[in-house]
Design an enzyme around this catalytic site. Structure first.
Site, mmCIF file in Angstrom:
data_model
loop_
_atom_site.group_PDB
_atom_site.id
_atom_site.type_symbol
_atom_site.label_atom_id
_atom_site.label_comp_id
_atom_site.label_asym_id
_atom_site.label_seq_id
_atom_site.Cartn_x
_atom_site.Cartn_y
_atom_site.Cartn_z
ATOM 1 N N SER A 181 0.815 -1.218 0.000
ATOM 2 C CA SER A 181 0.000 0.000 0.000
ATOM 3 C C SER A 181 0.845 1.263 0.000
ATOM 4 O O SER A 181 0.445 2.285 -0.557
ATOM 5 C CB SER A 181 -0.937 0.004 1.205
ATOM 6 O OG SER A 181 -1.914 -1.002 1.089
ATOM 7 N N THR A 212 -1.643 4.864 3.144
ATOM 8 C CA THR A 212 -2.195 5.703 2.079
ATOM 9 C C THR A 212 -2.270 7.172 2.468
ATOM 10 O O THR A 212 -1.718 8.028 1.759
ATOM 11 C CB THR A 212 -3.562 5.172 1.623
ATOM 12 O OG1 THR A 212 -3.408 3.832 1.148
ATOM 13 C CG2 THR A 212 -4.136 6.033 0.505
ATOM 14 N N GLU A 238 -10.119 7.548 1.836
ATOM 15 C CA GLU A 238 -9.749 6.148 1.659
ATOM 16 C C GLU A 238 -10.737 5.210 2.329
ATOM 17 O O GLU A 238 -11.012 5.332 3.528
ATOM 18 C CB GLU A 238 -8.361 5.860 2.227
ATOM 19 C CG GLU A 238 -7.928 4.415 1.942
ATOM 20 C CD GLU A 238 -6.633 4.009 2.623
ATOM 21 O OE1 GLU A 238 -5.894 3.199 2.027
ATOM 22 O OE2 GLU A 238 -6.369 4.477 3.750
ATOM 23 N N HIS A 281 -7.261 -9.212 3.273
ATOM 24 C CA HIS A 281 -6.186 -9.909 3.985
ATOM 25 C C HIS A 281 -6.746 -11.016 4.869
ATOM 26 O O HIS A 281 -6.138 -12.082 5.011
ATOM 27 C CB HIS A 281 -5.388 -8.922 4.836
ATOM 28 C CG HIS A 281 -4.383 -8.126 4.082
ATOM 29 N ND1 HIS A 281 -3.299 -8.696 3.452
ATOM 30 C CD2 HIS A 281 -4.282 -6.785 3.852
ATOM 31 C CE1 HIS A 281 -2.571 -7.747 2.872
ATOM 32 N NE2 HIS A 281 -3.160 -6.576 3.098
ATOM 33 N N HIS A 331 -4.020 -1.524 -5.210
ATOM 34 C CA HIS A 331 -3.722 -2.915 -5.582
ATOM 35 C C HIS A 331 -4.974 -3.725 -5.280
ATOM 36 O O HIS A 331 -5.963 -3.187 -4.764
ATOM 37 C CB HIS A 331 -2.538 -3.459 -4.766
ATOM 38 C CG HIS A 331 -2.723 -3.300 -3.285
ATOM 39 N ND1 HIS A 331 -3.588 -4.076 -2.542
ATOM 40 C CD2 HIS A 331 -2.189 -2.406 -2.401
ATOM 41 C CE1 HIS A 331 -3.582 -3.676 -1.289
ATOM 42 N NE2 HIS A 331 -2.747 -2.661 -1.175
ATOM 43 N N HIS A 381 -1.389 -9.487 -1.204
ATOM 44 C CA HIS A 381 -1.754 -8.696 -2.370
ATOM 45 C C HIS A 381 -1.531 -9.492 -3.650
ATOM 46 O O HIS A 381 -0.786 -10.471 -3.666
ATOM 47 C CB HIS A 381 -0.912 -7.416 -2.443
ATOM 48 C CG HIS A 381 -1.123 -6.485 -1.306
ATOM 49 N ND1 HIS A 381 -0.390 -5.324 -1.152
ATOM 50 C CD2 HIS A 381 -1.978 -6.529 -0.252
ATOM 51 C CE1 HIS A 381 -0.796 -4.700 -0.056
ATOM 52 N NE2 HIS A 381 -1.748 -5.412 0.504
#
Length: 431
Positions: A80, A133, A253, A262, A301, A393
């Protein structure tokens, strides 16, 4: 590691605002939101009573695709931090980098560029506000997990004489109220309003800088909040505080789409997508009322190798995910203390377990939270026929959505760095 950009920004070339310069720019990142997530959300949100599949706000504003790979030193799969650094500063860097290049030198970001132009700036996120982020737009650090240093930089570093951020909304008490430093008190002394309760967002004085922290680290899951939403409220409050004659840049975000990926938690993934979709619907209406605003939406991603249908079974049934009363994580924590796990699971998932599921649950004796989480997640995966290939990811391209003034430039396939390059140009930066 404190890195200052005032001198760097002051010597870089500016042009006047272009004719198509938006007054306001809102950058939205759905962390971990690969194409499977937006597709799955379409089916999750679909009204089964109608003959056709309903389009979502994502479908209405799809413009193109973007590659996500980091600097060569980190291979093809980004984290990230490197992903956000590309999106914020048009710079490919190593995994873990917070708006620094591969030599660990600071790279100017679009948010800082907007601040240099006299625009107000802010972040509204569901993670901690110093997570990868938001940090990659408003700070510079050699490593994403230097959370205290990043939080300190929000106060200590400046663009010119100004604080980098006028509005800071999300989680993060742990990093702002510490034994060695109380950043909340420092921000308050500097003239910032401070709120630690979401309900207090409505009491803020418009136009005045604000720090709002609502959790120790990341905010509770959408499924664990009364309205099943919190990002729309944060975004509305941020916009209200930032509106001014010179315009604003806001980073929004949907942080926990990634966290659900995850965890291979499809129920939370869809709830987080709904939280983000409701935010975009608000922004869609805002753009209609303020056509000089640009909204760009993408992901850094994709996470989890999320698969809509698994095991060669041509079926995906999201209705099983729609009636949860709490997140799977909270359910797992409660099950550790429950004397009637079958009844408790049925009540909180919103459906009766079949005999095989009951047998699996009843076979667990003194199970820990992790075991309960895997058990309940597996029930939901089997019911919905959801698949996962990883807890990390993946390197797939992600979608780019845009609406408002200047949105047409985001059409087609591009690299993630092209997104920030376009924004830099709109803000008057020359190469």
């Amino acid at each position: 590691m404190k890195l200052f950009l005032a001198a760097t920004l002051s010597v870089m070339a500016f042009t006047g605002f272009a004719a198509e310069q938006p007054k306001n720019i809102i950058m939205v990142v759905g962390d971990g939101m690969g194409p499977a997530y937006t597709t799955a959300y379409r089916y999750f949100a679909d009204d089964r009573a109608s003959a056709e599949i309903d389009w979502t706000v994502f479908d209405r504003h799809l413009k193109g695709m973007a590659s996500t790979y980091p600097a060569r030193v980190s291979g093809y799969v980004t984290d990230s931090a490197a992903g956000a650094t590309a999106l914020s500063s048009a710079t490919k860097s190593y995994n873990g980098a917070i708006a620094v290049d591969v030599e660990k030198a600071p790279t100017p970001t679009v948010l800082e560029w907007a601040k240099q132009r006299g625009m107000k700036t802010g972040v509204a996120v569901t993670s901690q506000v110093n997570h990868a982020t938001p940090a990659s737009y408003a700070a510079h650090n050699e490593y994403r997990r230097n959370y205290d240093e990043i939080a300190d930089s929000y106060f200590d570093d400046r663009v010119g004489e100004a604080f980098v951020l006028d509005v800071i909304l999300g989680g993060g008490w742990e990093y702002f109220i510490r034994e060695d430093r109380n950043l909340v008190e420092e921000f308050k002394a500097a003239g910032y309003q401070y709120v630690d309760d979401m309900a207090a967002l409505s009491t803020l004085t418009p136009g005045k800088p604000v720090l709002g922290l609502f959790a120790d680290t990341g905010m509770p899951w959408a499924l664990d909040t009364p309205t099943k939403q919190r990002l729309p409220a944060l975004t509305k409050a941020a916009v209200k505080q930032l509106e001014n004659d010179n315009g604003f840049f806001l980073l929004v975000e949907g942080s926990q789409v990634d966290w659900a990926g995850h965890a291979n938690d499809v129920a939370s993934a869809m709830a987080e997508m709904h939280d983000l979709a409701m935010t975009l619907e608000y922004l869609e209406s805002y753009v209609k009322q303020n056509p000089d605003t640009l909204v760009v939406v993408t992901a850094d991603h994709s996470t989890g190798g999320f698969t809509i249908a698994a095991n060669k079974d041509y079926r995906w049934e999201p209705d099983w995910l729609k009636n949860l009363k709490m997140s799977v994580e909270s359910l797992a924590k409660a099950l550790v203390k429950s004397d009637t796990p079958v009844a408790f699971i049925e009540e909180n998932l919103g459906f009766a377990l079949n005999e095989q599921e009951k047998a699996t649950v009843n076979a667990l004796q003194e199970a820990d939270e992790k075991t309960w989480f895997k058990t309940v997640s597996h029930i939901l995966d089997v019911r919905s026929n959801t698949g996962w290939t990883t807890s990390g990811h993946t390197a797939v391209d992600v979608q780019v959505f845009a609406m408002g003034k200047g949105s047409e430039v985001f059409k087609g396939h591009m690299d993630n760095t092209d997104i920030s390059r376009h924004i830099f140009k709109m803000l008057g930066k020359t190469e």
